[in-house]
Design a protein around this motif. Sequence first.
Motif, PDB file in Angstrom:
ATOM      1  N   THR B  46      89.922-164.546 -10.257  1.00 11.69           N
ATOM      2  CA  THR B  46      89.420-163.420  -9.461  1.00 11.69           C
ATOM      3  C   THR B  46      90.577-163.083  -8.434  1.00 11.69           C
ATOM      4  N   LEU B  49      92.919-160.880 -10.931  1.00 13.95           N
ATOM      5  CA  LEU B  49      92.345-159.469 -11.161  1.00 13.95           C
ATOM      6  C   LEU B  49      92.415-158.700 -10.001  1.00 13.95           C
ATOM      7  N   ASN B  50      92.396-159.345  -8.783  1.00 13.55           N
ATOM      8  CA  ASN B  50      92.530-158.505  -7.503  1.00 13.55           C
ATOM      9  C   ASN B  50      93.961-157.929  -7.431  1.00 13.55           C
ATOM     10  N   ARG B  84      86.913-151.025 -14.157  1.00 13.29           N
ATOM     11  CA  ARG B  84      86.605-152.394 -13.860  1.00 13.29           C
ATOM     12  C   ARG B  84      85.001-152.690 -13.716  1.00 13.29           C
ATOM     13  N   TYR B  86      82.123-155.162 -12.358  1.00 11.73           N
ATOM     14  CA  TYR B  86      82.122-156.368 -11.259  1.00 11.73           C
ATOM     15  C   TYR B  86      80.869-157.475 -11.711  1.00 11.73           C
ATOM     16  N   ASP B 173      85.172-158.932 -14.545  1.00 10.23           N
ATOM     17  CA  ASP B 173      84.990-159.720 -13.633  1.00 10.23           C
ATOM     18  C   ASP B 173      83.709-160.379 -13.419  1.00 10.23           C
TER      19      ASP B 173
END
Lengths: 316, 257
Positions: B46, B49-50, B84, B86, B173
């Motif tokens: 993660t 991705l962030n 994106r 989540y 994600d």
Amino acid sequence: MLFFATTIDGLQMGLCFAVLALGVYISYSILDFPDLSVDGTFPLGGVVCTILMLKLGIPALPAILLSFFAGLAAGAVTGVLHVKFSISKLLSGIIVMTALLSVTLALTKLLTRTGLTTTIFSFRSENLEGLFSGSASRLLGDANRDYMILIIELIFVIAVKLIIDLFLKTKLGYMVRATGNNEMLVVSLGRDSGTYKILGIALANGFVAMSGALYSNLYSQYDNSSGSGKVVMALASVIIGIAVFSKIKFMGNTTAVILGAVIYSLCLNYLVLVDTNGIYLKLLNAVLFAIILIFNEKTSGFITGRQKAKRGQAKC
Amino acid sequence: MLELRRISKIYNPGTVTELCLFDNFSFKVADGEFVSVVGSNGSGKTSMLNIICGSIPVSGGEVLIDGKNINSLREYKRYRMIGRVYQNPAAGTCPDMTILENMSLADNKGKRYGLSFGVNNSRKNYYKEQLSSLGLGLEDKLDVKLGALSGGQRQAVSLLMATLTPIDFLILDEHTAALDPRTAEIIMELTNKIVKEKKLTAIMVTHNLRYAVEYGTRLVMMDKGNIILDKSGKEKQDVKVEDILDIFNKISIECGN
């Protein structure tokens, strides 16, 4: 008779504060921003409107509309302090509210130099008439002035309500709603949520200032202390309105907020009947607000409980 | 083409809780690839991705898109080319707004959010069409608030909203992690369909090894901020769930779990 007069007075006050409540509805309900600068922007609107009318000779209606921009600017400062400098919501409101105390005082000084009494002065001089003492009310005679006030106020409030409703249906309005609802979504859509926050707080305070201007017109005088307690008053109106009326079908939130403001003002006025010396007024005010909050908690708890039960049944 | 070049990321630098997650981490995704990323908790999936989306700053290294450094590009600007979804179904939608309003918001991405009406009625049929492709019956619920929908329905709408306008990258994600197995299956099928139809470059982080093996064109496994397995093409097709599980177990034993 006293009761009747109190009711009329309460309704007049309520419709005036409905504009204030509609502003706070934008900041508190839509943006989830408990904005304390309201206590400062309310008298700011009053003093700006008064200056425009007395010093510049602008007629009442455009003066009230122009006072919107004073609130807009002050609200933008609150928004910028919070968004750009990461000061907490409450503190940025307090900073602006405190600063505005001086600003309104300085603006009032501007008026005293013209030879009027220091803080209190009348609109009812020969050629200066407030929004509520125009030719229309003269036509109906003095006895009907009270009703005339109510009608003009009502038209004003409905206009503000329609403007806010329309705004919230635009793309820009959608973004402001989304910012209060789920900031992450706004960012995902490639926009800076901070901008919409500043815009929303500015607009909210614009309406608050307009309400302050309306207030000084209603009582034909500007009062420097008119700002104190306006946050509580506005929040109570919004919360009552949403809790009690928005559950009624086909009633929009803005209408609910207006009714909330009227009902809260009526309650406050009846409190004056009970406590004629005015000593316990603020205490009763606080108790009333607490009761509303407790009631609100209970009702929402009750409803979610019922929804849970429903969901459980659906699963079985 | 998306590239992370020699990224380092240190959490809480200068404190006792200092944690160096990435040290000289590099990763490349070619256009059109659908990368599944697996790895245990804390392996940096993660965080990666962030870093791509700009949600957290890097301590060193470069994030490049088509060879251009986007380190200083702010998060909201990066999302103009990234969609994106989540893990939390609530994150991608507005609960207090209706499906129609949510779709209209997403449909306007990349355009001006001005004072014109939020809902364009001529697009209503297009939204209905898109929603009916989900097969969840949402096309008849345009005026229902998103908050009233179930997690799976919300996630389906989130996915639709994230891919409604042209984007270059789709970031997923753990987007099926909060859903029940059946709904997760539907969402996963849908994701695959959308990625293929729109020819998107996608990065999917998942804890579901089967999804990682079954879907996507490339499989990446991460551990402690490093890539320890990277298979694509023919190699990827031969990978079985058991193989991945074996590696997983080995890592866990090394860690003493």
